[in-house]
Design a protein around this motif. Structure first.
Motif, PDB file in Angstrom:
ATOM      1  N   ASP A 108      40.278  33.203  35.563  1.00  0.00           N
ATOM      2  CA  ASP A 108      39.517  33.524  36.174  1.00  0.00           C
ATOM      3  C   ASP A 108      39.481  34.409  37.664  1.00  0.00           C
ATOM      4  O   ASP A 108      40.460  33.981  38.266  1.00  0.00           O
ATOM      5  CB  ASP A 108      38.456  32.782  36.758  1.00  0.00           C
ATOM      6  CG  ASP A 108      38.182  32.216  34.507  1.00  0.00           C
ATOM      7  OD1 ASP A 108      37.754  33.453  33.649  1.00  0.00           O
ATOM      8  OD2 ASP A 108      37.763  31.465  34.349  1.00  0.00           O
ATOM      9  N   VAL A 109      38.947  34.836  38.320  1.00  0.00           N
ATOM     10  CA  VAL A 109      39.100  35.388  39.504  1.00  0.00           C
ATOM     11  C   VAL A 109      37.835  34.100  40.154  1.00  0.00           C
ATOM     12  O   VAL A 109      36.637  34.586  39.855  1.00  0.00           O
ATOM     13  CB  VAL A 109      38.836  36.506  40.271  1.00  0.00           C
ATOM     14  CG1 VAL A 109      38.844  36.679  41.572  1.00  0.00           C
ATOM     15  CG2 VAL A 109      40.222  37.425  39.011  1.00  0.00           C
ATOM     16  N   LEU A 110      38.334  33.564  40.343  1.00  0.00           N
ATOM     17  CA  LEU A 110      37.193  32.006  41.189  1.00  0.00           C
ATOM     18  C   LEU A 110      37.226  32.901  42.831  1.00  0.00           C
ATOM     19  O   LEU A 110      37.472  32.216  43.846  1.00  0.00           O
ATOM     20  CB  LEU A 110      37.389  30.973  40.782  1.00  0.00           C
ATOM     21  CG  LEU A 110      38.270  30.392  39.783  1.00  0.00           C
ATOM     22  CD1 LEU A 110      38.134  28.993  39.693  1.00  0.00           C
ATOM     23  CD2 LEU A 110      36.590  30.828  38.542  1.00  0.00           C
ATOM     24  N   LEU A 111      36.050  33.073  43.097  1.00  0.00           N
ATOM     25  CA  LEU A 111      35.358  33.393  44.549  1.00  0.00           C
ATOM     26  C   LEU A 111      34.585  32.385  45.369  1.00  0.00           C
ATOM     27  O   LEU A 111      33.261  32.039  45.099  1.00  0.00           O
ATOM     28  CB  LEU A 111      35.044  34.695  44.906  1.00  0.00           C
ATOM     29  CG  LEU A 111      36.226  35.320  44.036  1.00  0.00           C
ATOM     30  CD1 LEU A 111      35.139  37.095  44.767  1.00  0.00           C
ATOM     31  CD2 LEU A 111      37.070  36.098  44.901  1.00  0.00           C
ATOM     32  N   TRP A 112      34.958  31.262  45.786  1.00  0.00           N
ATOM     33  CA  TRP A 112      34.393  29.893  46.065  1.00  0.00           C
ATOM     34  C   TRP A 112      33.660  30.438  47.744  1.00  0.00           C
ATOM     35  O   TRP A 112      32.333  29.683  47.863  1.00  0.00           O
ATOM     36  CB  TRP A 112      35.164  28.667  45.998  1.00  0.00           C
ATOM     37  CG  TRP A 112      35.341  28.144  44.880  1.00  0.00           C
ATOM     38  CD1 TRP A 112      36.483  27.854  44.175  1.00  0.00           C
ATOM     39  CD2 TRP A 112      34.700  28.247  43.525  1.00  0.00           C
ATOM     40  NE1 TRP A 112      36.505  27.553  42.643  1.00  0.00           N
ATOM     41  CE2 TRP A 112      35.436  27.356  42.172  1.00  0.00           C
ATOM     42  CE3 TRP A 112      32.702  28.506  43.023  1.00  0.00           C
ATOM     43  CZ2 TRP A 112      34.851  27.887  41.163  1.00  0.00           C
ATOM     44  CZ3 TRP A 112      32.789  28.345  42.071  1.00  0.00           C
ATOM     45  CH2 TRP A 112      33.119  27.973  40.803  1.00  0.00           C
ATOM     46  N   ALA A 113      34.752  30.533  48.853  1.00  0.00           N
ATOM     47  CA  ALA A 113      33.811  30.217  49.759  1.00  0.00           C
ATOM     48  C   ALA A 113      34.639  31.519  51.116  1.00  0.00           C
ATOM     49  O   ALA A 113      36.060  31.851  50.158  1.00  0.00           O
ATOM     50  CB  ALA A 113      33.978  28.866  50.140  1.00  0.00           C
TER      51      ALA A 113
END
Length: 204
Positions: A108-113
């Motif tokens: 996955d690509v996780l864009l948290w902050a």
């Protein structure tokens, strides 16, 4: 500052300023807090790449093994992940990542902050998960079996109880079991979104 190209097998940490390209096989490359790397990273086999908070990378990352790419510091190049690992972007508030992300495997690509300006392409089986307050102006493309999901971070105030770590969840999905804090001589009755009146309970 050191200046040369490196070919490495096994885990390795860059702990001071370094200029040169790094090829690493079967290990995790970490750019430690306070250090900078001016060059490209090419990772093969088991392992991954970690850019710690307050570290910087001026170059590209290509990760072709099952490990993940984790960006917590600053970076100006592009990220390409070809195998099962994730790409995690978790920057301090106001920090911008201007580069593009390409995920071609099952991760996955996780864009948290953070603030993201480049495009995100998820061409494998994984999803693109975007925290709801992430500023992202680039194009997001999900072209295979995954989906684009909006996420959020839930922060807990235990009012004098033990510390509770934040959790990530997704809009429209059940939260699942929530943490139960400990507090001497107290009985925990649940979590609420209103800290003063305790009327609006949080449902799992």
């Amino acid at each position: 500052a050191l200046a040369k190209d490196l070919n490495i097998t096994g885990d390795h940490t860059i702990s001071e300023d370094f200029s040169g390209n790094i090829n690493i096989e079967n290990g995790t490359l970490t750019v430690a807090s306070g250090a900078s790397l001016d060059g490209n990273i090419d990772q093969l086999g088991a392992g991954g790449v970690v850019i710690e908070r307050d570290a910087s990378l001026r170059g590209n990352i290509k990760e072709a093994g099952p490990g993940s790419v984790e960006l917590y510091g600053s970076m100006t190049g592009r990220i390409e992940e070809k195998d099962e690992g994730n790409v995690v972007i978790d920057l301090e508030k106001g920090v911008t990542y201007p580069g593009s992300i390409k995920e071609g495997g099952a991760g996955d690509v996780l864009l948290w902050a953070g603030v993201l300006r480049g495009s995100v392409a998820e061409n494998g089986d994984g999803s693109v998960i975007v925290e709801d307050d992430v500023s992202h102006t680039g194009k997001v493309n999900e072209s295979d079996e995954g989906e684009v999901v909006t996420a959020f971070t839930m922060i807990f105030e235990s009012n004098g109880g033990g510390p509770v770590a934040p959790i990530h969840s997704f809009l429209g999905q059940p939260l699942g079991p929530l943490p139960v804090p400990n507090k001497a001589d107290s009985i925990f009755l649940g979590w609420y979104t209103d800290n003063d009146s305790f009327i609006n309970a949080v449902c799992e």
